[in-house]
Design a protein around this motif. Structure first.
Motif, short mmCIF file in Angstrom:
data_model
loop_
_atom_site.label_atom_id
_atom_site.label_comp_id
_atom_site.label_asym_id
_atom_site.label_seq_id
_atom_site.Cartn_x
_atom_site.Cartn_y
_atom_site.Cartn_z
N HIS A 38 18.71 7.06 0.29
CA HIS A 38 20.23 7.69 -0.60
C HIS A 38 19.58 9.41 0.08
CE1 HIS A 38 22.71 4.25 -1.59
NE2 HIS A 38 20.99 3.59 -2.29
N PRO A 39 20.90 9.71 0.39
CA PRO A 39 21.03 11.08 1.06
C PRO A 39 20.48 12.13 -0.45
CG PRO A 39 23.53 9.95 1.36
CD PRO A 39 22.40 8.90 0.42
N LEU A 40 19.42 12.90 0.19
CA LEU A 40 18.78 13.65 -0.35
C LEU A 40 19.04 15.26 -0.10
CD1 LEU A 40 15.11 12.07 0.08
CD2 LEU A 40 16.60 12.36 -2.29
N PRO A 41 18.73 16.40 -1.18
CA PRO A 41 19.00 17.52 -0.61
C PRO A 41 17.78 17.51 0.69
CG PRO A 41 18.76 17.34 -2.68
CD PRO A 41 18.52 16.53 -2.40
N ASN A 42 17.93 18.79 1.61
CA ASN A 42 17.20 19.01 2.58
C ASN A 42 14.98 18.98 2.28
OD1 ASN A 42 18.85 18.07 4.60
ND2 ASN A 42 19.80 20.12 5.58
N SER A 43 15.57 20.00 1.59
CA SER A 43 14.10 20.24 0.87
C SER A 43 13.58 19.48 0.42
CB SER A 43 14.83 21.92 -0.44
OG SER A 43 15.30 20.97 -1.49
N VAL A 44 14.32 18.72 -0.10
CA VAL A 44 13.33 17.53 -0.40
C VAL A 44 12.79 16.41 0.98
CG1 VAL A 44 13.11 15.06 -2.05
CG2 VAL A 44 14.28 17.14 -3.20
N LYS A 45 13.71 16.24 1.48
CA LYS A 45 13.46 15.81 2.79
C LYS A 45 12.49 16.03 3.19
CE LYS A 45 17.92 15.12 4.90
NZ LYS A 45 18.97 14.97 5.74
N GLU A 46 12.17 17.18 4.18
CA GLU A 46 11.58 17.82 4.48
C GLU A 46 9.75 18.15 3.80
OE1 GLU A 46 12.10 22.04 5.04
OE2 GLU A 46 14.06 21.45 5.87
N LEU A 47 10.02 17.57 2.14
CA LEU A 47 8.48 17.26 1.79
C LEU A 47 8.32 15.97 1.70
CD1 LEU A 47 7.30 18.60 -0.90
CD2 LEU A 47 8.36 16.97 -1.73
N ILE A 48 8.89 15.31 1.90
CA ILE A 48 8.72 14.04 2.11
C ILE A 48 8.17 13.68 3.25
CG2 ILE A 48 9.68 11.49 1.72
CD1 ILE A 48 11.88 11.97 -0.23
N GLU A 49 8.61 14.38 4.27
CA GLU A 49 8.70 14.26 5.71
C GLU A 49 7.09 15.00 6.26
OE1 GLU A 49 11.82 14.86 8.27
OE2 GLU A 49 12.21 12.72 8.46
N ASN A 50 6.28 15.70 5.56
CA ASN A 50 5.16 16.57 6.02
C ASN A 50 5.12 16.84 5.14
OD1 ASN A 50 7.57 17.94 7.69
ND2 ASN A 50 7.91 19.88 6.56
N LYS A 51 4.75 15.87 3.18
CA LYS A 51 3.62 15.89 2.72
C LYS A 51 3.33 14.66 2.94
CE LYS A 51 2.39 18.46 -1.33
NZ LYS A 51 2.54 18.74 -2.99
N VAL A 52 4.40 14.00 2.00
CA VAL A 52 4.42 12.31 1.49
C VAL A 52 3.66 11.53 2.53
CG1 VAL A 52 5.00 10.67 0.20
CG2 VAL A 52 5.60 13.20 -0.61
N PHE A 73 0.86 -1.42 -0.42
CA PHE A 73 -0.10 -0.23 -0.03
C PHE A 73 0.68 1.44 0.07
CE2 PHE A 73 -2.27 3.99 2.33
CZ PHE A 73 -2.95 3.40 2.00
N VAL A 74 1.84 1.49 1.12
CA VAL A 74 2.91 2.18 0.80
C VAL A 74 3.78 2.72 -0.24
CG1 VAL A 74 5.18 3.11 1.79
CG2 VAL A 74 3.29 2.63 3.32
N ARG A 75 4.18 1.31 -1.30
CA ARG A 75 4.55 1.62 -2.48
C ARG A 75 3.64 2.18 -3.29
NH1 ARG A 75 9.92 0.73 -3.03
NH2 ARG A 75 10.83 -0.69 -1.87
N LYS A 76 2.61 1.67 -3.38
CA LYS A 76 1.31 1.96 -4.07
C LYS A 76 1.37 3.65 -3.95
CE LYS A 76 -1.61 -0.73 -6.09
NZ LYS A 76 -2.83 -1.81 -5.40
N SER A 77 1.15 4.30 -3.02
CA SER A 77 1.08 5.45 -2.73
C SER A 77 2.25 6.30 -3.03
CB SER A 77 0.77 5.77 -0.91
OG SER A 77 -0.36 4.82 -0.50
N PHE A 78 3.51 6.13 -3.13
CA PHE A 78 4.42 6.49 -3.55
C PHE A 78 3.88 7.13 -5.39
CE2 PHE A 78 7.80 4.34 -1.13
CZ PHE A 78 7.80 5.54 0.11
N GLU A 79 3.11 6.51 -5.28
CA GLU A 79 3.22 7.07 -6.91
C GLU A 79 1.72 8.02 -7.20
OE1 GLU A 79 4.85 5.56 -9.40
OE2 GLU A 79 5.72 4.13 -8.13
N ASP A 80 1.43 8.64 -6.21
CA ASP A 80 -0.03 9.67 -5.79
C ASP A 80 1.69 10.62 -6.55
OD1 ASP A 80 -1.48 7.59 -5.93
OD2 ASP A 80 -1.63 8.03 -3.63
#
Ligand SMILES: [Zn+2]
Length: 510
Positions: free
Chosen positions: A438-452, A406-413
Motif C-alpha cells: 500500500h502507499p508509503l512515504p517516499n523515504s520508506v520506499k527508497e529504503l525498501i528499494e535501496n537497502k532491503v 525465502f523472500v518472506r523470511k528475509s523480510f524479518e531480518d
C-alpha cells in the motif's frame, strides 16, 4: 528581517570567479567566453536574491578591465580591480533601478555611452533590479542596447526576468543563477566560522541554512545577527531564539507528549512557542522534517539522533509513518488557516489519536492472550487466524514457493520495517518478484528499494544460484467503492475475524 547591512557578507564577498559558490554553470560559461575573446555586451543575470548576481557582475567587470585583462583571473591588485571591488571605479557604474537616482541615470544613459571609458578597457553598466524600470526607461535602455558602442557592456541583474520586455531580452545573453544547495551554504558558513574563530553547533548551522532558503547573502546576514546576539559561541538554541523557529529539543518534547498521550504538555509547549512569536507555518514544515528524520533514525538504528533519555527506547515505525501521514494531510490546513496556532494544535491532537489505532495483528494477539485458557481446537483456530493474509492467497509452484518463502523470511531480518513488509503481496514471474504494498512515504520506499531489496537479491543469488529481481509496486485507491467493499468483506482474513469475534461490518474506513 533587515538584510541591508552585513559585515560578514561584505567581508566574504567572492572576489574571483572560483570563489562564487553554487553557480558552476554560469561561471564556466562566462570564463569560456572571456578565454575565447567572445565578450558579451548585454547580459541578463537572473535568479533569487543573494545567489551571487551582483558579485559575479563585479567579477566580470574586473575580468574585462584588469590591467592584465581581459582575463579569467583578474589580479585583484591593479587600480581597476581594487576600485571595482569597492564600487568606485569611474568606468564601472552600478545603477539601482529601484531608486530615483537610478531612473535619472538611465535617462542619461544615451548620452553617457557616447563617451569611451576614461581609464578602463570597457565602460560597464551594472543595473540592479532592472525589472523595476518604467516602460519609458526600458525604451531608453533598448535604444542603447540595440547598437552599443564596442566599449560598452551592460549587465542587467533581476529577480524577475519575465518583467523585462522581450525586445530587450532577445538582445541579451541570459544567465540563470540557481538557488544555492544547502550543503554548499553550510560548507561555506562553516569555513567562515573557522576563519573568524566562531564556535558553532552543526545543528545551529542547519537551522540558519534552512531559514535562508538558498540565498547565501541571507545566510550570512543571519549568521551576523546571531553572532552579535550570542558572541563567539553559537548553539542551536541561540539560533532558534533569533529566528523564532523551534530547535530540535522542542520537537523531541512534542514527540514524547504524543507518544504518552500527554495533551496538556502539547498545549503548554504551543503556548511557549506562541510567546516567542513562532511562525507556525514554518513550524509545521520543520515538524514534518523532524518526523522524517526520526523515521530514518529508527530504521537505520541511529542512536546519535536521540537525546540521552530516549537512546535505549524502542519506537514503532508504523506509528511514525502514521504521524507523518497526519502531518502531510494537514499541513495545507495550517498554511491556509486564519489561526495557524489552533490548526497546529488540532494537527498534534490528531497525531495523538493516530497512535491509538491498533494494528490488526496486535488486536489478534490481545485476543490470544484473553483466550489463554481455550481448548486445543480453539487455539488451533487462532493459529490459523495468525496466518498472514497474503499467504492465503499465494499459489505458486514448489520451486517458486521456496523463493517466495525465502523472500518472506528475509523480510524479518529488517526488524524495523518488517511489519510493513509482512503485508506485502508477492508475485513471482520468471526471475522477477513483484512486491505489492500500500502507499508509503517516499523515504520508506527508497529504503525498501535501496537497502532491503538489494540485500535480499544478493542473498537469494547465493542461495538459489540464480539472479532474482525484486520490484516494488504500490497500489491502493480504488474508485469503485461497491466492489471494493465487497472485496474487503470477502477477504479471508476479514471473514475469519468476523467469525472469531462474532462481529459484523459496520462501515469501511479507508
Ligand atoms: Zn587587476
Amino acid at each position: 528581517m533587515n538584510m541591508s547591512y552585513s559585515v560578514i557578507a561584505r567581508k566574504w564577498r567572492p572576489a574571483t570567479f572560483d570563489e562564487v559558490i553554487g553557480q558552476e554553470a554560469v561561471i564556466q560559461t562566462l570564463k569560456n567566453s572571456i578565454a575565447e575573446g567572445r565578450i558579451h555586451h548585454s547580459l541578463i543575470f537572473s535568479g533569487l536574491r543573494g545567489t551571487g548576481k551582483t558579485s559575479t557582475a563585479r567579477i566580470y567587470a574586473k575580468a574585462l578591465n584588469c590591467k592584465n585583462g581581459p582575463t579569467v583571473e583578474p589580479c585583484l591588485e591593479c587600480d581597476a580591480c581594487k576600485e571595482i571591488a569597492e564600487g568606485r571605479d569611474i568606468d564601472v557604474m552600478e545603477i539601482d533601478a529601484a531608486s530615483n537616482k537610478g531612473v535619472d541615470d538611465i535617462r542619461n544613459l544615451k548620452e553617457i555611452v557616447q563617451y569611451p571609458p576614461i581609464r578602463d578597457r570597457y565602460r560597464v553598466f551594472i543595473i540592479d533590479e532592472v525589472h523595476m524600470l518604467s516602460t519609458h526607461a526600458f525604451n531608453a535602455l533598448l535604444k542603447t542596447i540595440e547598437e552599443p558602442p564596442s566599449y560598452v557592456v551592460f549587465i542587467l541583474a533581476t529577480t524577475e526576468p519575465h518583467k523585462i520586455p522581450a525586445t530587450i531580452r532577445s538582445r541579451c545573453q541570459i544567465f540563470e543563477f540557481k538557488k544555492i544547495p544547502p550543503v554548499q551554504i553550510i560548507r561555506h558558513l562553516k569555513d567562515i566560522c573557522d576563519k573568524e574563530g566562531i564556535d558553532i553547533e552543526e545543528s545551529a548551522l542547519k537551522l540558519i541554512v534552512d531559514a535562508s532558503e538558498g540565498s547565501m547573502r541571507d545566510a550570512q546576514s543571519l549568521l551576523d545577527q546571531i553572532v552579535s546576539f550570542s558572541g563567539g559561541k553559537i548553539t542551536e538554541e541561540d539560533v532558534s531564539i533569533v529566528l523564532g523557529v523551534p530547535d530540535s529539543t522542542v520537537f523531541f518534547k512534542i514527540f514524547k507528549a504524543i507518544v504518552n498521550d500527554d495533551r496538556k504538555s502539547i498545549v503548554d509547549i504551543l503556548d511557549k512557542l506562541e510567546e516567542r512569536n513562532t511562525d507556525f507555518v514554518k513550524f509545521v514544515l520543520r515538524l514534518g522534517e523532524f518526523f522524517n528524520n526520526l523515521l530514518h533514525a529508527i530504521v537505520n538504528n541511529d542512536k546519535d539522533f536521540f537525546p540521552e533519555e530516549l537512546k535505549e527506547k524502542k519506537f514503532s515505525v508504523e506509528d511514525v509513518i502514521r504521524y507523518l501521514n497526519v502531518i502531510l494531510q494537514n499541513e495545507r490546513f495550517v498554511r491556509e488557516s486564519f489561526n495557524p496556532r489552533i490548526a497546529v494544535e488540532l494537527l498534534l491532537f490528531k497525531m495523538v489519536f493516530a497512535s491509538k489505532v491498533m494494528p490488526i495483528s496486535e488486536l489478534i494477539s490481545k485476543k490470544k492472550l484473553i483466550n489463554k485458557t481455550t481448548t486445543k481446537t480453539e487455539s488451533e483456530k487462532l493459529q490459523n487466524l495468525n496466518l498472514d493474509e497474503n499467504q492465503l492467497k499465494e499459489n505458486h509452484s514448489d520451486k517458486g514457493d521456496d523463493i517466495l518463502n525465502f523472500v518472506r523470511k528475509s523480510f524479518e531480518d529488517f526488524e524495523e520495517i518488517a511489519p510493513i513488509l509482512r503485508k506485502a503481496k508477492l508475485d513471482l514471474e520468471g526471475d522477477i518478484i513483484t512486491v505489492n504494498l500500500h502507499p508509503l512515504p517516499n523515504s520508506v520506499k527508497e529504503l525498501i528499494e535501496n537497502k532491503v531489496f538489494k540485500s535480499i537479491e544478493g542473498n537469494a543469488h547465493i542461495k538459489f544460484q540464480k539472479r532474482i529481481k525484486l520490484n516494488l509496486e504500490i497500489s491502493g485507491g480504488n474508485n469503485n467503492p461497491v466492489s471494493e467493499s465487497e472485496k474487503i468483506a470477502n477477504h479471508p482474513l476479514v471473514k475469519k475475524i468476523l467469525e472469531e469475534f462474532e462481529g459484523r461490518i459496520e462501515r469501511i474506513i479507508k
